[in-house]
Design an enzyme around this catalytic site. Structure first.
Site, mmCIF file in Angstrom:
data_model
loop_
_atom_site.group_PDB
_atom_site.id
_atom_site.type_symbol
_atom_site.label_atom_id
_atom_site.label_comp_id
_atom_site.label_asym_id
_atom_site.label_seq_id
_atom_site.Cartn_x
_atom_site.Cartn_y
_atom_site.Cartn_z
ATOM 1 N N ASP A 60 0.849 -1.190 0.000
ATOM 2 C CA ASP A 60 0.000 0.000 0.000
ATOM 3 C C ASP A 60 0.890 1.247 0.000
ATOM 4 O O ASP A 60 1.328 1.703 1.043
ATOM 5 C CB ASP A 60 -0.892 -0.059 1.251
ATOM 6 C CG ASP A 60 -1.790 1.166 1.373
ATOM 7 O OD1 ASP A 60 -1.818 1.989 0.436
ATOM 8 O OD2 ASP A 60 -2.462 1.283 2.421
ATOM 9 N N ASN A 73 0.181 4.384 -0.953
ATOM 10 C CA ASN A 73 -0.384 5.709 -0.623
ATOM 11 C C ASN A 73 -1.175 5.694 0.687
ATOM 12 O O ASN A 73 -1.864 6.648 1.021
ATOM 13 C CB ASN A 73 -1.265 6.229 -1.776
ATOM 14 C CG ASN A 73 -2.507 5.372 -1.991
ATOM 15 O OD1 ASN A 73 -2.662 4.348 -1.311
ATOM 16 N ND2 ASN A 73 -3.372 5.761 -2.907
ATOM 17 N N ASP A 81 -3.862 4.025 1.851
ATOM 18 C CA ASP A 81 -5.331 4.059 1.922
ATOM 19 C C ASP A 81 -5.920 2.690 2.253
ATOM 20 O O ASP A 81 -7.132 2.499 2.164
ATOM 21 C CB ASP A 81 -5.924 4.579 0.598
ATOM 22 C CG ASP A 81 -5.664 3.632 -0.562
ATOM 23 O OD1 ASP A 81 -4.910 2.643 -0.365
ATOM 24 O OD2 ASP A 81 -6.204 3.857 -1.656
ATOM 25 N N ASP A 130 -1.227 -0.898 -4.268
ATOM 26 C CA ASP A 130 -1.237 -0.059 -5.476
ATOM 27 C C ASP A 130 0.108 -0.161 -6.199
ATOM 28 O O ASP A 130 1.054 -0.776 -5.699
ATOM 29 C CB ASP A 130 -1.558 1.395 -5.098
ATOM 30 C CG ASP A 130 -0.736 1.868 -3.915
ATOM 31 O OD1 ASP A 130 0.481 1.637 -3.928
ATOM 32 O OD2 ASP A 130 -1.324 2.429 -2.960
ATOM 33 N N ASP A 174 -3.007 -10.535 -16.045
ATOM 34 C CA ASP A 174 -4.096 -11.501 -16.004
ATOM 35 C C ASP A 174 -5.084 -11.143 -17.107
ATOM 36 O O ASP A 174 -5.475 -9.978 -17.238
ATOM 37 C CB ASP A 174 -4.792 -11.419 -14.636
ATOM 38 C CG ASP A 174 -5.184 -12.782 -14.111
ATOM 39 O OD1 ASP A 174 -5.824 -13.540 -14.864
ATOM 40 O OD2 ASP A 174 -4.850 -13.072 -12.947
ATOM 41 N N ASP A 234 -7.100 -16.463 -17.566
ATOM 42 C CA ASP A 234 -8.016 -16.832 -16.506
ATOM 43 C C ASP A 234 -9.071 -17.820 -17.010
ATOM 44 O O ASP A 234 -9.641 -17.628 -18.098
ATOM 45 C CB ASP A 234 -8.721 -15.552 -16.027
ATOM 46 C CG ASP A 234 -9.637 -15.793 -14.865
ATOM 47 O OD1 ASP A 234 -9.128 -16.150 -13.796
ATOM 48 O OD2 ASP A 234 -10.861 -15.633 -15.026
ATOM 49 N N GLU A 277 -4.566 -20.872 -16.960
ATOM 50 C CA GLU A 277 -5.099 -21.366 -15.692
ATOM 51 C C GLU A 277 -5.886 -22.638 -15.971
ATOM 52 O O GLU A 277 -7.116 -22.660 -15.922
ATOM 53 C CB GLU A 277 -6.012 -20.325 -15.012
ATOM 54 C CG GLU A 277 -6.336 -20.714 -13.583
ATOM 55 C CD GLU A 277 -7.708 -20.262 -13.082
ATOM 56 O OE1 GLU A 277 -8.032 -20.562 -11.925
ATOM 57 O OE2 GLU A 277 -8.455 -19.631 -13.840
ATOM 58 N N HIS A 333 -3.985 -17.234 -5.337
ATOM 59 C CA HIS A 333 -5.009 -16.449 -4.642
ATOM 60 C C HIS A 333 -6.337 -17.194 -4.497
ATOM 61 O O HIS A 333 -7.259 -16.677 -3.889
ATOM 62 C CB HIS A 333 -5.240 -15.144 -5.416
ATOM 63 C CG HIS A 333 -5.820 -15.398 -6.770
ATOM 64 N ND1 HIS A 333 -5.128 -16.062 -7.764
ATOM 65 C CD2 HIS A 333 -7.033 -15.128 -7.290
ATOM 66 C CE1 HIS A 333 -5.899 -16.174 -8.830
ATOM 67 N NE2 HIS A 333 -7.064 -15.609 -8.565
ATOM 68 N N ASP A 334 -6.433 -18.375 -5.093
ATOM 69 C CA ASP A 334 -7.680 -19.145 -4.993
ATOM 70 C C ASP A 334 -7.583 -20.319 -4.014
ATOM 71 O O ASP A 334 -8.587 -20.989 -3.772
ATOM 72 C CB ASP A 334 -8.056 -19.728 -6.372
ATOM 73 C CG ASP A 334 -8.496 -18.653 -7.357
ATOM 74 O OD1 ASP A 334 -9.070 -17.636 -6.916
ATOM 75 O OD2 ASP A 334 -8.266 -18.841 -8.563
#
Ligand code: GLC
Length: 568
Positions: free
Chosen positions: A22, A24, A26, A30, A99, A196, A275, A335-336
């Protein structure tokens, strides 16, 4: 090694943009943050980055519902910040792949807004429409696969959420529009794509209904409650039967060839990784995808030598049979899926098993992909407050369990926490300070940070500790890079009956390397009969034994030891 392409020798690292860094402050990752961490990645020995979607998206599926293929999501930065990131990565010798979500767009994409607006607009046929649901197909995320659009008075098809309508890939205009988007990033210098969910692009043209006597919600529930081996086998059969008509339809090979031709218009060996584990999508080995993931390797609750050997035997035989020999691609997490540390841990030797599995991916034949946070031993983090879930698949399931199936909220929350992918997507743990150093202390990150950052699971604390997992990865990656046989060499399993350990050779004409992964708590004394070789010269060991020679007639390994040795 010079004849190999960059994507064959590279070590890839998957960045999940929302959770990586992160910049910035928030609460959301990013490009500023990613760019600041490039030196960290370079130092780790990474050569290729795969970014999960960074495009504008309403985030029903965390970016996998793209509303504009040619821009950057505002929360991740600007197109200029993306270009800075890309240039900085390239300046460090790292390639970048993006992706590419082909099967569906977001329901807020301009294409869909136009398509659903009437039955006769120019994009009326860009998605899959029907007057009434033509079958009982299910969405693998949230119930029925056909959703009504009142504007058109028709139903559209979606394999994933209703916010992810499937594109109609039989329409040539769809292809042209998507290839334009593909070229947009290639023109900018991006090095390739991860495709994907490609298996879901084409359905059974006959729209054959499924025969499973359950809805999607009921099947999920049955999967959780099944106890006996018979019930568990039925669960597998039902999952397969429920969706088998919704993927792998005719047309995909031609489509992959078309996309490959687009990629091949460019210089610099741009690449595609699918994938999917189906080696058929590599075509003749040189006309469809460059790589497909070896997912069968990770599809096991327990990583055992027997499982690995069987997997390698099957995969390598298939790859070797392609007219142009195929290249393997191994990974254990993304991530899955549940994180490696958690998934393959036994609760007692998790740290040792994580080291073994890291070594597995980094020494097997093929291109390795690692997932951000794996290198510091990040674990799954159970989110039991449904209000904190961001994976809408889990929110849907929670509401379905409570609302339709009468499950008590506390149990439903537990179930949703177990099945959600949020648990393996929590922010990267950079330091031992509030929010794990991901975001400033006064900011709430988009997903909670796993509190185990305070117990050493963070980059800062591991950075200078020679015994940390991070430094273990660094050392092992360095050995891999300095040892040609580990990158280009052939694979040959040894001691194929051994249940406790997995031993194999990686070899070229000039070099033979022995790898032994002791997946057990017992000490091993092993004898290897290898013609012309007498000694194992240790290149790497997880037990800190230092460099020394072991006679091949008696190679000793400690509990859970990883040994990599050059044969002499
Ligand atoms: C892929 C992605 C997953 C996403 C799905 C739909 O499987 O990895 O995260 O939800 O496709 O796009």
């Amino acid at each position: 090694m010079t004849t190999l392409k960059w994507w064959q020798t590279a070590l890839f690292y998957q960045i999940y943009p929302r959770s990586f860094a992160d910049g910035n402050g928030d609460g959301i990752g990013d490009f500023k943050g990613i760019t600041e961490k490039l030196d960290y990645l370079k130092d780790l020995g990474i050569d290729g980055l795969w970014l999960s979607p960074h495009f504008p998206s309403p985030n029903w599926d965390c970016g996998y519902d793209v509303s504009d293929y040619c821009d950057v999501a505002p929360e991740y930065g600007t197109l200029d910040e993306f270009k800075t990131f890309l240039n900085e990565a390239h300046a460090r010798g790292m390639k970048v792949i993006l992706d590419l979500v082909l099967n569906h767009t977001s329901d807020e994409h301009a294409w869909f807004l136009e398509s659903k607006s009437s039955r006769d607009n120019p994009k009326a046929d860009w998605y899959v429409w029907a007057d009434t649901p033509p079958n009982n197909w299910q969405s693998c995320f949230d119930g029925e696969a056909w959703t009504y659009a009142p504007e058109r008075g028709q139903y559209y098809y979606h394999y994933f959420m209703k916010q992810q309508p499937d594109l109609n890939w039989r329409n040539p205009e769809v292809k042209q529009a998507m290839w334009d988007a593909v070229r947009f990033w290639l023109d900018m210098g991006v090095d390739g794509y991860r495709l994907d969910a490609l298996g879901t692009i084409y359905e059974d043209p006959a729209l054959t209904p499924h025969t499973v006597p359950m809805t999607m919600g009921e099947l999920r529930r049955f999967s959780e409650t099944a106890q006996t081996p018979e019930e568990k086998a039925l669960v597998d059969k039902y999952w397969f039967d429920m969706f088998k008509n919704q993927w792998g339809g005719p047309g995909l090979h031609d489509l992959m060839k078309e996309l490959r031709a687009v990629i091949d218009e460019y210089d610099g060996d741009r690449m595609l990784v699918g994938e999917d584990d189906n080696i058929d999508y590599m075509g003749d080995g040189d006309d469809e995808l460059h790589l497909v993931f070896n997912f069968p390797l990770m599809r096991t609750e327990k990583m055992t030598p027997a499982h690995i050997r069987k997997n390698q035997k099957e995969r390598i035989a298939r790859l070797d049979k392609l007219p142009t020999r195929g290249w393997a691609c191994n990974t254990l997490g993304n991530h899955d899926t549940s994180r490696i540390y958690t998934r393959y841990g036994d609760g007692q030797h998790d740290a040792e098993l994580a080291r073994l599995n890291a070594a597995l991916v980094l020494t097997l034949r093929g291109t390795p992909f690692i997932y951000n946070g794996e290198e510091i031993g990040m674990t799954d983090y159970l989110i039991t407050d449904p209000a904190k879930l961001r994976d809408t698949m889990a929110t849907w399931y929670y509401e379905h369990l409570v609302g339709e199936m009468g499950v008590a909220p506390a149990e439903a929350a537990q179930r949703a926490g177990d099945m959600t992918r949020d648990k393996n997507r929590t922010p990267m743990q950079w330091g031992n300070s509030a929010n794990g150093g991901f975001s400033p202390a006064n900011v709430e990150p988009w997903l909670p940070v796993n509190p185990n950052y305070a117990g050493g699971v963070n980059v800062h604390d591991q950075q200078d500790n020679p015994d940390s997992l991070l430094n273990y990865y660094r050392r092992l990656v360095r050995v891999r890079k300095q040892t040609p046989a580990l990158v280009v060499g052939e694979y040959k399993p040894l001691h194929e009956k051994a249940e406790d350990y997995f031993a194999f050779l990686r070899f070229t004409e000039a070099q033979s390397v022995l790898v032994v992964l002791n997946y057990s708590a017992s000490h091993q004394e092993l004898k290897f009969n290898l013609p012309g070789k007498k000694t194992a010269h240790v290149l790497f060991s997880s037990s800190g034994r230092g460099k020394k020679d072991e006679p091949l007639s008696k190679v000793s390994l400690g509990a859970f030891e990883v040994l990599v040795a050059e044969l002499r």
